[in-house]
Scaffold this motif. Structure first.
Motif, PDB file in Angstrom:
ATOM      1  N   GLU A 153       0.822  -1.211   0.000  1.00 36.61           N
ATOM      2  CA  GLU A 153       0.000   0.000   0.000  1.00 36.61           C
ATOM      3  C   GLU A 153       0.861   1.267   0.000  1.00 36.61           C
ATOM      4  OE1 GLU A 153      -3.025   2.270  -0.450  1.00 36.61           O
ATOM      5  OE2 GLU A 153      -3.178   0.081  -0.546  1.00 36.61           O
ATOM      6  N   TRP A 154       2.014   1.204   0.717  1.00 36.06           N
ATOM      7  CA  TRP A 154       2.871   2.394   0.827  1.00 36.06           C
ATOM      8  C   TRP A 154       3.494   2.789  -0.506  1.00 36.06           C
ATOM      9  CZ3 TRP A 154       7.984   1.797  -0.494  1.00 36.06           C
ATOM     10  CH2 TRP A 154       8.432   0.474  -0.614  1.00 36.06           C
ATOM     11  N   MET A 155       3.474   1.854  -1.476  1.00 32.12           N
ATOM     12  CA  MET A 155       4.081   2.192  -2.770  1.00 32.12           C
ATOM     13  C   MET A 155       3.130   2.979  -3.658  1.00 32.12           C
ATOM     14  SD  MET A 155       6.384  -1.102  -3.774  1.00 32.12           S
ATOM     15  CE  MET A 155       7.148  -0.371  -5.213  1.00 32.12           C
ATOM     16  N   VAL A 156       1.930   3.260  -3.176  1.00 33.07           N
ATOM     17  CA  VAL A 156       0.887   4.025  -3.871  1.00 33.07           C
ATOM     18  C   VAL A 156       0.791   3.702  -5.371  1.00 33.07           C
ATOM     19  CG1 VAL A 156       0.747   5.905  -2.214  1.00 33.07           C
ATOM     20  CG2 VAL A 156       2.393   6.092  -4.040  1.00 33.07           C
ATOM     21  N   TRP A 157       0.539   2.430  -5.656  1.00 31.29           N
ATOM     22  CA  TRP A 157       0.435   1.998  -7.051  1.00 31.29           C
ATOM     23  C   TRP A 157      -0.789   2.601  -7.736  1.00 31.29           C
ATOM     24  CZ3 TRP A 157       4.033  -0.217  -9.850  1.00 31.29           C
ATOM     25  CH2 TRP A 157       5.065  -0.890  -9.189  1.00 31.29           C
ATOM     26  N   THR A 158      -0.642   2.839  -9.040  1.00 34.78           N
ATOM     27  CA  THR A 158      -1.787   3.223  -9.857  1.00 34.78           C
ATOM     28  C   THR A 158      -1.855   2.259 -11.035  1.00 34.78           C
ATOM     29  OG1 THR A 158      -0.518   4.664 -11.304  1.00 34.78           O
ATOM     30  CG2 THR A 158      -1.443   5.669  -9.326  1.00 34.78           C
ATOM     31  N   PRO A 190      -1.928   2.881 -14.384  1.00 35.31           N
ATOM     32  CA  PRO A 190      -0.953   3.139 -15.460  1.00 35.31           C
ATOM     33  C   PRO A 190       0.473   2.718 -15.098  1.00 35.31           C
ATOM     34  CG  PRO A 190      -2.362   5.034 -15.162  1.00 35.31           C
ATOM     35  CD  PRO A 190      -2.676   4.104 -14.042  1.00 35.31           C
ATOM     36  N   THR A 191       0.908   3.004 -13.854  1.00 34.45           N
ATOM     37  CA  THR A 191       2.285   2.641 -13.497  1.00 34.45           C
ATOM     38  C   THR A 191       2.432   1.126 -13.406  1.00 34.45           C
ATOM     39  OG1 THR A 191       1.719   3.051 -11.199  1.00 34.45           O
ATOM     40  CG2 THR A 191       2.912   4.783 -12.331  1.00 34.45           C
ATOM     41  N   PHE A 229       5.249  -0.904 -15.512  1.00 29.17           N
ATOM     42  CA  PHE A 229       6.304  -1.782 -14.994  1.00 29.17           C
ATOM     43  C   PHE A 229       6.104  -3.220 -15.434  1.00 29.17           C
ATOM     44  CE2 PHE A 229       7.196   1.693 -11.951  1.00 29.17           C
ATOM     45  CZ  PHE A 229       8.532   1.832 -12.265  1.00 29.17           C
TER      46      PHE A 229
END
Lengths: 293, 90
Positions: free
Chosen positions: B2-7, B9-10, B14
């Motif tokens: 959660e701390w990596m704040v994924w979206t 598009p990103t 990746f």
């Protein structure tokens, strides 16, 4: 021609890969995620797309910092590389003198960045610093907090003092690895000192110079502590380099989205320049080998 | 994570990069690359060309996003086209 390569040894880099994943790859991915969002806290965030990138690329202060950064890096490279080669050439190669000179040359490398900044900050003060006081006594109105030229000159001098030894040491080790037979052959041909340097020493130094130039470029491109302690980025913003602008934005103002976008642009620039340097120098070498020199 | 704040598009970005690297590895195992010289001024291997393609794609996107009113999809299209040209004739 059917040579089979055993690539099993690649598994040995696995521990390193895990380490790099934790220290670099995962943080970098997080930075990419931050760069497309406006993050307030763990639960409140908005997707902004490419907005931060457009804003950062068109920011005049950052553009100015970038140009300043390039000017600084190119200047220190242009001074440190020839100077380092020169010092390596005149360093004694045998006996107790060699050890003494090696230690003296290495000393500046052992000093931490912020200490280097502090040393020079005091050294250049007009009241108690030897250099500041001396220049003033000689009749030059030296003041790094007021004159841009003085501030730049001092930062470049400081960097040259701190990092030329690295190039000198690398070149020294490169020179030591040239077999004596090359010099004997040159003497038989009555080659001049210049030809010995141009056709024997310099080609043999290419490898260490690639490493030296790359290290110095990357180091100088992310220089932070020294100018921060010495001039604080001033006078005005005349010595505010990229990393300092970035830190002000990220830590000072907590603008994580814009700073993430800016970091990625910074990263792409370093990646491109380092790759161009590396490829150009490696390619020059390959062509030389093909010509049989 | 959660701390990596994924979206989304990103994540897609990746995953594509990871898939490319995995694909290149497979390709290399099946038929090892031969260094050759195309229209680029230097001789390159397959991996070199992919790296050059991805790096220039980054710059194409920055140029389009920062200095033109064009859509980012145009930048993406141009980058993919450029990458294909580079892989085939570079």
């Amino acid at each position: 021609m059917n040579k089979v390569y055993d690539n099993k040894a690649w598994w040995l880099i696995l521990p390193m890969l895990v380490l790099v994943a934790f220290s670099a790859i995962i943080p970098l991915m997080t930075v990419v995620n931050y760069s497309v969002q406006d993050v307030f806290d763990a639960n409140t965030r908005f997707f902004t797309g490419t907005e931060w990138f457009a804003q950062m690329l068109n920011d005049p202060t950052l553009q100015a910092a970038l140009l300043r950064q390039f000017a600084f890096s190119m200047t220190v490279l242009a001074i440190e590389v020839p100077l380092g080669i020169g010092i390596a050439l005149i360093m004694p190669k045998k006996g107790w003198q060699a050890s003494v000179v090696l230690i003296l040359v290495t000393l500046p490398l052992l000093i931490p960045w912020n200490v280097v900044g502090s040393i020079w900050q005091i050294f250049t003060r007009g009241d108690i610093g030897l250099m500041g006081w001396g220049l003033r006594e000689l009749g030059y109105g030296y003041n790094i907090t007021r004159s841009t030229v003085d501030a730049w000159g001092t930062i470049i001098l400081m960097d040259v003092w701190h990092w030329t030894p690295l190039i000198a040491l690398l070149c020294y080790s490169g020179l030591r690895s040239i077999p004596e037979a090359y010099y004997q052959a040159a003497r038989i041909d009555r080659a001049s000192k210049w030809s010995v340097f141009r056709y024997i020493q310099l080609p043999k130094l290419t490898n260490v110079l690639v490493i030296g130039v790359l290290l110095r470029f990357m180091h100088s491109f992310m220089i932070y502590a020294e100018p921060f302690v010495l001039t604080g980025g001033g006078p005005g913003s005349s010595t505010t380099f990229l990393s300092q602008s970035l830190t002000t934005m990220a830590i000072g103002q907590q603008d994580l989205g814009p700073s993430a976008a800016f970091s990625l642009i910074y990263f792409l620039i370093i990646l491109l320049v380092s790759w161009v340097f590396y490829t150009a120098i490696m390619n020059m070498q390959k062509e030389k080998q093909e010509e049989g020199i | 994570m959660e701390w990596m704040v994924w979206t989304v598009p990103t994540t897609i970005f990746f995953s594509t990069i990871a898939a490319m690297l995995a694909g290149m590895t497979m390709w290399e195992v099946v038929s090892p690359t031969v260094e050759r010289k195309g229209f680029l001024p230097i001789s390159t291997t397959r991996g070199d060309r992919l790296f050059i393609g991805l790096l220039s794609a980054g710059y194409i996107h920055l140029l389009v996003v920062g200095f033109t009113p064009l859509s980012i999809w145009l930048a993406l299209g141009a980058s993919v086209l450029w990458l294909l040209i580079l892989m085939r004739w570079g």
